[in-house]
Scaffold this motif. Structure first.
Motif, PDB file in Angstrom:
ATOM      1  N   MET B   1       0.842  -1.202   0.000  1.00  0.00           N
ATOM      2  CA  MET B   1       0.000   0.000   0.000  1.00  0.00           C
ATOM      3  C   MET B   1       0.878   1.253   0.000  1.00  0.00           C
ATOM      4  O   MET B   1       1.972   1.265   0.541  1.00  0.00           O
ATOM      5  CB  MET B   1      -0.904   0.038   1.249  1.00  0.00           C
ATOM      6  CG  MET B   1      -1.904  -1.087   1.346  1.00  0.00           C
ATOM      7  SD  MET B   1      -3.279  -0.984   0.156  1.00  0.00           S
ATOM      8  CE  MET B   1      -4.182   0.453   0.729  1.00  0.00           C
ATOM      9  N   LYS B   2       0.346   2.293  -0.616  1.00  0.00           N
ATOM     10  CA  LYS B   2       1.009   3.590  -0.619  1.00  0.00           C
ATOM     11  C   LYS B   2       0.001   4.647  -0.169  1.00  0.00           C
ATOM     12  O   LYS B   2      -1.215   4.475  -0.342  1.00  0.00           O
ATOM     13  CB  LYS B   2       1.481   3.962  -2.036  1.00  0.00           C
ATOM     14  CG  LYS B   2       2.473   3.006  -2.660  1.00  0.00           C
ATOM     15  CD  LYS B   2       3.825   3.068  -1.985  1.00  0.00           C
ATOM     16  CE  LYS B   2       4.807   2.117  -2.673  1.00  0.00           C
ATOM     17  NZ  LYS B   2       6.013   1.899  -1.859  1.00  0.00           N
ATOM     18  N   LEU B   3       0.519   5.723   0.388  1.00  0.00           N
ATOM     19  CA  LEU B   3      -0.309   6.902   0.615  1.00  0.00           C
ATOM     20  C   LEU B   3       0.064   7.940  -0.427  1.00  0.00           C
ATOM     21  O   LEU B   3       1.233   8.337  -0.528  1.00  0.00           O
ATOM     22  CB  LEU B   3      -0.083   7.481   2.018  1.00  0.00           C
ATOM     23  CG  LEU B   3      -0.791   8.823   2.269  1.00  0.00           C
ATOM     24  CD1 LEU B   3      -2.299   8.694   2.148  1.00  0.00           C
ATOM     25  CD2 LEU B   3      -0.417   9.394   3.641  1.00  0.00           C
ATOM     26  N   LYS B  49      -3.405   0.428  -3.260  1.00  0.00           N
ATOM     27  CA  LYS B  49      -2.483  -0.688  -3.511  1.00  0.00           C
ATOM     28  C   LYS B  49      -1.368  -0.242  -4.464  1.00  0.00           C
ATOM     29  O   LYS B  49      -1.614   0.529  -5.392  1.00  0.00           O
ATOM     30  CB  LYS B  49      -3.232  -1.863  -4.128  1.00  0.00           C
ATOM     31  CG  LYS B  49      -4.087  -2.599  -3.121  1.00  0.00           C
ATOM     32  CD  LYS B  49      -4.734  -3.831  -3.759  1.00  0.00           C
ATOM     33  CE  LYS B  49      -5.514  -4.611  -2.723  1.00  0.00           C
ATOM     34  NZ  LYS B  49      -6.819  -5.085  -3.233  1.00  0.00           N
ATOM     35  N   ASP B  50      -0.183  -0.807  -4.265  1.00  0.00           N
ATOM     36  CA  ASP B  50       0.986  -0.434  -5.086  1.00  0.00           C
ATOM     37  C   ASP B  50       0.675  -0.500  -6.578  1.00  0.00           C
ATOM     38  O   ASP B  50       1.069   0.374  -7.344  1.00  0.00           O
ATOM     39  CB  ASP B  50       2.169  -1.368  -4.794  1.00  0.00           C
ATOM     40  CG  ASP B  50       2.654  -1.259  -3.353  1.00  0.00           C
ATOM     41  OD1 ASP B  50       1.816  -1.179  -2.448  1.00  0.00           O
ATOM     42  OD2 ASP B  50       3.872  -1.257  -3.143  1.00  0.00           O
ATOM     43  N   GLU B  51      -0.060  -1.526  -6.971  1.00  0.00           N
ATOM     44  CA  GLU B  51      -0.269  -1.743  -8.415  1.00  0.00           C
ATOM     45  C   GLU B  51      -1.247  -0.738  -9.019  1.00  0.00           C
ATOM     46  O   GLU B  51      -1.372  -0.674 -10.254  1.00  0.00           O
ATOM     47  CB  GLU B  51      -0.728  -3.185  -8.701  1.00  0.00           C
ATOM     48  CG  GLU B  51      -1.990  -3.601  -7.994  1.00  0.00           C
ATOM     49  CD  GLU B  51      -1.697  -4.311  -6.670  1.00  0.00           C
ATOM     50  OE1 GLU B  51      -0.683  -3.986  -6.012  1.00  0.00           O
ATOM     51  OE2 GLU B  51      -2.496  -5.192  -6.289  1.00  0.00           O
ATOM     52  N   PRO B 101       5.526   5.536   1.403  1.00  0.00           N
ATOM     53  CA  PRO B 101       5.373   4.128   1.745  1.00  0.00           C
ATOM     54  C   PRO B 101       4.406   3.966   2.916  1.00  0.00           C
ATOM     55  O   PRO B 101       4.256   4.880   3.736  1.00  0.00           O
ATOM     56  CB  PRO B 101       6.792   3.717   2.158  1.00  0.00           C
ATOM     57  CG  PRO B 101       7.446   4.973   2.618  1.00  0.00           C
ATOM     58  CD  PRO B 101       6.853   6.075   1.789  1.00  0.00           C
ATOM     59  N   MET B 102       3.747   2.827   2.975  1.00  0.00           N
ATOM     60  CA  MET B 102       2.814   2.554   4.068  1.00  0.00           C
ATOM     61  C   MET B 102       3.164   1.190   4.653  1.00  0.00           C
ATOM     62  O   MET B 102       3.451   0.251   3.906  1.00  0.00           O
ATOM     63  CB  MET B 102       1.383   2.542   3.513  1.00  0.00           C
ATOM     64  CG  MET B 102       0.312   2.689   4.579  1.00  0.00           C
ATOM     65  SD  MET B 102      -1.356   2.474   3.902  1.00  0.00           S
ATOM     66  CE  MET B 102      -1.495   3.920   2.862  1.00  0.00           C
ATOM     67  N   ASP B 103       3.192   1.100   5.983  1.00  0.00           N
ATOM     68  CA  ASP B 103       3.482  -0.198   6.608  1.00  0.00           C
ATOM     69  C   ASP B 103       2.240  -1.086   6.626  1.00  0.00           C
ATOM     70  O   ASP B 103       2.314  -2.277   6.358  1.00  0.00           O
ATOM     71  CB  ASP B 103       3.935  -0.001   8.065  1.00  0.00           C
ATOM     72  CG  ASP B 103       5.356   0.525   8.163  1.00  0.00           C
ATOM     73  OD1 ASP B 103       6.074   0.495   7.147  1.00  0.00           O
ATOM     74  OD2 ASP B 103       5.747   0.958   9.266  1.00  0.00           O
TER      75      ASP B 103
HETATM   76 NI    NI Z   1       2.809  -1.376  -0.143  1.00  0.00          NI
END
Ligand code: NI
Ligand code: NI
Ligand code: NI
Lengths: 108, 108, 108
Positions: B1-3, B49-51, B101-103
């Motif tokens: 995941m990203k913010l 989501k990253d994608e 980045p997201m944890d």
């Molecule tokens: Ni991620």
């Protein structure tokens, strides 16, 4: 790039913002309320190159850090003699600053 | 995941928000003022989501990027002949986008 | 340190904020609108030590998670007999929570 989130007292916000402008630090001001500090704070989001993080932190620290001020309380209106008419030391300011990693930064 | 944090001009915000809804991109709009761009901007926070990051960036870029528009200035009311009554090119839009980045991401 | 961003329904915000205060969790409330959840949400930013992340998540989950409530709809005013005067199950609450890594945390 880093994202710096700075939460400062409203009373320091305009001086801080002027310093950001003067030093060409691009900031976005979020509308916030209470929490970290006493009621009345302002939150800034700053996307900045790694090598300028220290410069931004120094500006925030210089302007917004917790410090003591002498304040003369309102005169006691009932005419009595009161210690309260002498200046007293109060604590003002204070900043909470978070530095977050950033994957990418774009300007479209 | 990203913010993804996107700061756009107010004038592009409603079209952008409609595109987020249409493409099922969950966003939160923050109340913001000034800074990164000229006065009057809107900040979106998007947990994604990253994608799907590229998809979101493309939408923001398509709708909010800096572009030129022809604008007809107000007519000169004193009746004189003026160049100002011809359309002039002005720059509008512009977006600042940060990808963090997201944890972890939770929905409770 | 981590940055926790929590977006909750307005109806859960005051109870959640009381829990943050009681548990000494320093939070900043952002003015937000719509998006992730139905209209009317509140966003909290919380800078917290890694070892307290679970504690904060548990509090948010306990107070703000999606749950069902029985609600008695308004009585049908035209005097007719209606199913609508019986309690119905509705879904309330819900929280979106993002945990972001933090490089540094300062208090000046
Ligand atoms: Ni991620
Ligand atoms: Ni970097
Ligand atoms: Ni940490």
């Amino acid at each position: 790039m880093k994202l710096i989130i700075a939460i400062v007292q409203n009373k320091d916000a305009s001086k801080l913002q002027a310093a950001f402008v003067k030093n060409n630090i691009p900031e976005t001001k979020l509308s916030t309320t209470g929490g970290f500090l006493r009621a009345g704070n302002t939150t800034y989001m700053i996307g900045i190159k790694d090598e300028r993080v220290k410069e931004v932190l120094d500006i925030i620290k210089n302007i917004s850090r917790t410090r003591e001020q002498y304040m003369t309380p309102p005169v006691n209106l009932d005419g009595g003699i009161s210690d309260a008419s002498y200046p007293v030391k109060v604590q003002v300011g204070g900043a909470t600053v978070m530095v977050l990693p950033m994957d990418n930064f774009y300007q479209f």
